[in-house]
Design a protein around this motif. Sequence first.
Motif, short mmCIF file in Angstrom:
data_model
loop_
_atom_site.label_atom_id
_atom_site.label_comp_id
_atom_site.label_asym_id
_atom_site.label_seq_id
_atom_site.Cartn_x
_atom_site.Cartn_y
_atom_site.Cartn_z
N PRO A 1 21.20 -3.35 7.03
CA PRO A 1 20.39 -2.86 6.14
C PRO A 1 18.86 -2.86 6.53
O PRO A 1 18.17 -2.01 5.80
N LEU A 2 18.59 -3.66 7.35
CA LEU A 2 17.06 -3.85 7.55
C LEU A 2 16.55 -2.65 8.14
O LEU A 2 17.05 -2.05 9.13
N ARG A 3 15.19 -2.48 7.48
CA ARG A 3 14.47 -1.48 8.29
C ARG A 3 13.16 -1.93 8.50
O ARG A 3 12.54 -2.69 7.73
N VAL A 4 12.48 -1.55 9.54
CA VAL A 4 11.24 -2.04 9.98
C VAL A 4 10.34 -0.90 10.34
O VAL A 4 10.58 -0.02 10.93
N THR A 5 9.12 -1.21 9.59
CA THR A 5 7.77 -0.05 9.58
C THR A 5 6.86 -0.80 10.12
O THR A 5 6.24 -1.56 9.41
N PHE A 6 6.52 -0.45 11.45
CA PHE A 6 5.10 -0.78 12.13
C PHE A 6 4.13 -0.25 11.63
O PHE A 6 4.10 1.14 11.86
N VAL A 7 3.15 -0.65 11.11
CA VAL A 7 1.87 -0.06 10.36
C VAL A 7 0.83 -0.35 11.36
O VAL A 7 0.01 -1.01 11.28
N GLN A 8 0.50 0.82 12.30
CA GLN A 8 -0.61 0.72 13.08
C GLN A 8 -1.39 1.65 12.85
O GLN A 8 -2.71 1.13 13.32
N SER A 9 -1.28 2.78 12.19
CA SER A 9 -2.60 3.80 12.00
C SER A 9 -3.51 3.05 11.00
O SER A 9 -3.13 2.30 10.31
N PRO A 10 -4.94 3.35 11.33
CA PRO A 10 -5.93 2.67 10.58
C PRO A 10 -5.72 3.24 8.94
O PRO A 10 -5.98 2.19 8.29
N GLU A 11 -5.30 4.38 8.87
CA GLU A 11 -5.32 4.83 7.28
C GLU A 11 -3.76 4.08 6.50
O GLU A 11 -4.18 3.73 5.37
N LYS A 12 -2.91 4.08 7.28
CA LYS A 12 -1.83 3.32 6.58
C LYS A 12 -2.12 1.84 6.56
O LYS A 12 -1.26 1.12 5.75
N ARG A 13 -2.77 1.19 7.50
CA ARG A 13 -2.84 -0.19 7.48
C ARG A 13 -3.97 -0.46 6.30
O ARG A 13 -3.73 -1.51 5.64
N ALA A 14 -4.83 0.55 6.08
CA ALA A 14 -5.83 0.29 4.81
C ALA A 14 -4.97 0.28 3.72
O ALA A 14 -5.06 -0.51 2.74
N GLU A 15 -3.86 1.16 3.39
CA GLU A 15 -3.16 1.35 2.24
C GLU A 15 -2.18 -0.24 2.07
O GLU A 15 -2.11 -0.67 1.05
N LEU A 16 -1.97 -0.81 3.25
CA LEU A 16 -0.99 -1.84 3.34
C LEU A 16 -1.87 -3.03 2.69
O LEU A 16 -1.37 -3.73 1.99
#
Length: 201
Positions: free
Chosen positions: A55-70
Motif C-alpha cells: 500500500p505504500l506510495r512515494v511522492t518525490f517532491v522536487q519542483s520549487p513550487e511543490k517543495r514550498a508547499e511541503l
Amino acid sequence: MSIAHEEAVLDAAAVDALFHEARTANAFQGEVTEQQLQAIWELTKFGPSAFNAQPLRVTFVQSPEKRAELVDAMMAGNQPKTAAAPAVAVLSYDTDWHGKWDAFSPGWDAPKAMFAGNAELSGTFANNNAHLQAGYFILAVRALGLSAGPMTGADFAAIDAAFFPEGDQKSFLVVNIGQAGEDAWGAPKPKFGFDEAVTVL
C-alpha cells in the motif's frame, strides 16, 4: 565488531551502512539523481507486506513550487532542512489498495471483500503495512550510500490537502534524502540493548 557483524551474511561495511553506523541526518549536501530515486523504489518494493498488498506510495517532491508547499506544512524545526535537502519524499498509503487486488495477488482474492466492506479495517491494514514498507524505504536509501532524515513533525492533513486532494492517499512520513552534510548528526543517542527490549519465552 558486534555480534551482528559476526552473524551477518553481509560484509562489515554493509552492516555499518545499513544499521550499525547509520543515523538520521539533519543536514544534507550533494545531489540525488533520477536513477537513484528509481533505485530506491526498486529495492523498497521487495520487502514483504501482508498479502503482498504494497500500500505504500512515494511522492518525490522536487519542483520549487511543490517543495514550498511541503515546507509550509512542516514543523518549524524541520522546515530549513526540508527546503535544502537534495531530494524529499512524502510517504503515504493508498486508500484504495484493496481495489488493486488482482495486480498484487492475482488468482486469489478471497479476503478482498473483508476489506472492501470495512473502511476502518482497510485503513488500519494500509497504515500498518505502509509503515512496514517505510522501514524498507529508509534501508534502500542507505543501501545506495545516501542518508535519510525521516520526520513525523508535519501537518499531514495539510500535506494531504495539498498533494492528495482526492483522498486517494494518506500521508504519514516525510523523508529528506541526500549525502550527509556538515554537522548532520548530534551526539549519538542510546539504543536499548537485547536484555532491555527482548523477551525469549
